[in-house]
Design an enzyme around this catalytic site. Structure first.
Site, PDB file in Angstrom:
ATOM      1  N   SER A 110       0.840  -1.197   0.000  1.00  0.00           N
ATOM      2  CA  SER A 110       0.000   0.000   0.000  1.00  0.00           C
ATOM      3  C   SER A 110       0.872   1.243   0.000  1.00  0.00           C
ATOM      4  O   SER A 110       1.964   1.258   0.590  1.00  0.00           O
ATOM      5  CB  SER A 110      -0.887  -0.003   1.249  1.00  0.00           C
ATOM      6  OG  SER A 110      -1.504   1.256   1.441  1.00  0.00           O
TER       7      SER A 110
ATOM      8  N   TYR B 135      -2.077  -0.679  10.109  1.00  0.00           N
ATOM      9  CA  TYR B 135      -2.188  -1.190   8.743  1.00  0.00           C
ATOM     10  C   TYR B 135      -0.942  -0.830   7.935  1.00  0.00           C
ATOM     11  O   TYR B 135      -0.336  -1.689   7.271  1.00  0.00           O
ATOM     12  CB  TYR B 135      -3.437  -0.619   8.073  1.00  0.00           C
ATOM     13  CG  TYR B 135      -3.629  -1.086   6.655  1.00  0.00           C
ATOM     14  CD1 TYR B 135      -4.206  -2.324   6.378  1.00  0.00           C
ATOM     15  CD2 TYR B 135      -3.230  -0.294   5.577  1.00  0.00           C
ATOM     16  CE1 TYR B 135      -4.381  -2.762   5.075  1.00  0.00           C
ATOM     17  CE2 TYR B 135      -3.406  -0.716   4.275  1.00  0.00           C
ATOM     18  CZ  TYR B 135      -3.982  -1.952   4.022  1.00  0.00           C
ATOM     19  OH  TYR B 135      -4.145  -2.380   2.723  1.00  0.00           O
TER      20      TYR B 135
END
Length: 232
Positions: free
Chosen positions: A143, A156
């Protein structure tokens, strides 16, 4: 039809979102598919979609890829049916939004176990098979938050940073064994983790391109911009 016809791909988190669309994209290219996730009914829906459209074999397996026992069962079931594993797509991921000050340890552990430990377990179990074949392709999903961060995304983002570091280490360890390991940042997508972004169906074909690529391992993150001249 590409060079993935009759190859075998395991796709984690394949019951919805990018995992589901990736399974469909690989099946379209003639690849036999192993789809796994926690919700077996969703996997059955994906299996039926594939069988209705494409003449490939599909094996749905309920598995929690953060569990060492489940991962072993998943890989052994794949071997029993297909006798090999050519491609591994580590797509499964979870997200819980907490600012660090408010984050319970359980949430931190949950995200790391599902986003990073799962990748470690899947690679550790599949690499001996790929070594024996002297070939294999592993694609790990990361990401942009690894570099940018965002309020509420600390655990995350950190878990995805762990995936990137792990990927680069495995590149160094396994390139001599014929195993290619790639990192792909699909950007923001409209999935169960986000309500805005690109349709995963538009992103999945790029994973097929990465799997088909003969490019050498490079310590970099592949992004959609790398495929701007693609015909897909």
């Amino acid at each position: 039809m590409g060079n993935l016809q009759r190859k075998v791909a395991i796709i984690t988190g394949a019951g919805s979102g990018l995992g589901k669309e990736t399974a469909l994209a690989f099946a379209k290219d003639g690849t036999n598919i192993v789809i796994c996730g926690r919700n077996y009914s969703k996997l059955e829906e994906v299996e039926n979609l594939i069988k209705d459209k494409y003449a490939v074999e599909v094996l749905p397996i309920r598995a929690d890829v953060s569990s060492e026992a489940d991962v072993k069962v998943l890989v052994q079931a794949t071997l029993a049916k297909f006798k090999g594993i050519d491609i591994l797509i580590n797509n499964a991921a979870v997200f819980q939004q907490y600012r660090i000050l408010d984050s319970p340890l359980d949430s931190w552990d949950y995200q790391f176990n599902n986003n990073a430990t799962s990748v470690f377990l899947m690679m550790r179990e599949c690499i001996p098979i790929m070594r024996a074949q002297r070939s294999g392709k592993i694609i790990n999903i990361t990401s942009g938050l690894v570099r940018e961060g965002a309020a509420g995304f600390g655990a995350y983002a950190a878990s995805k940073a762990a995936v990137e570091a792990l990927t680069f280490s495995v590149q160094d360890e396994e390139h001599k064994n014929g195993i290619q390991v790639a990192l792909f940042n699909p950007g923001v997508m409209s999935t169960n983790l986000a309500t805005i972004g690109d349709d995963p169906a538009n992103v999945a074909p790029y994973l097929v391109e990465i799997a088909q690529s003969k490019a050498k391992n490079k310590k970099r993150v592949m992004q959609l911009e790398d495929f701007q001249f693609s015909n897909r």
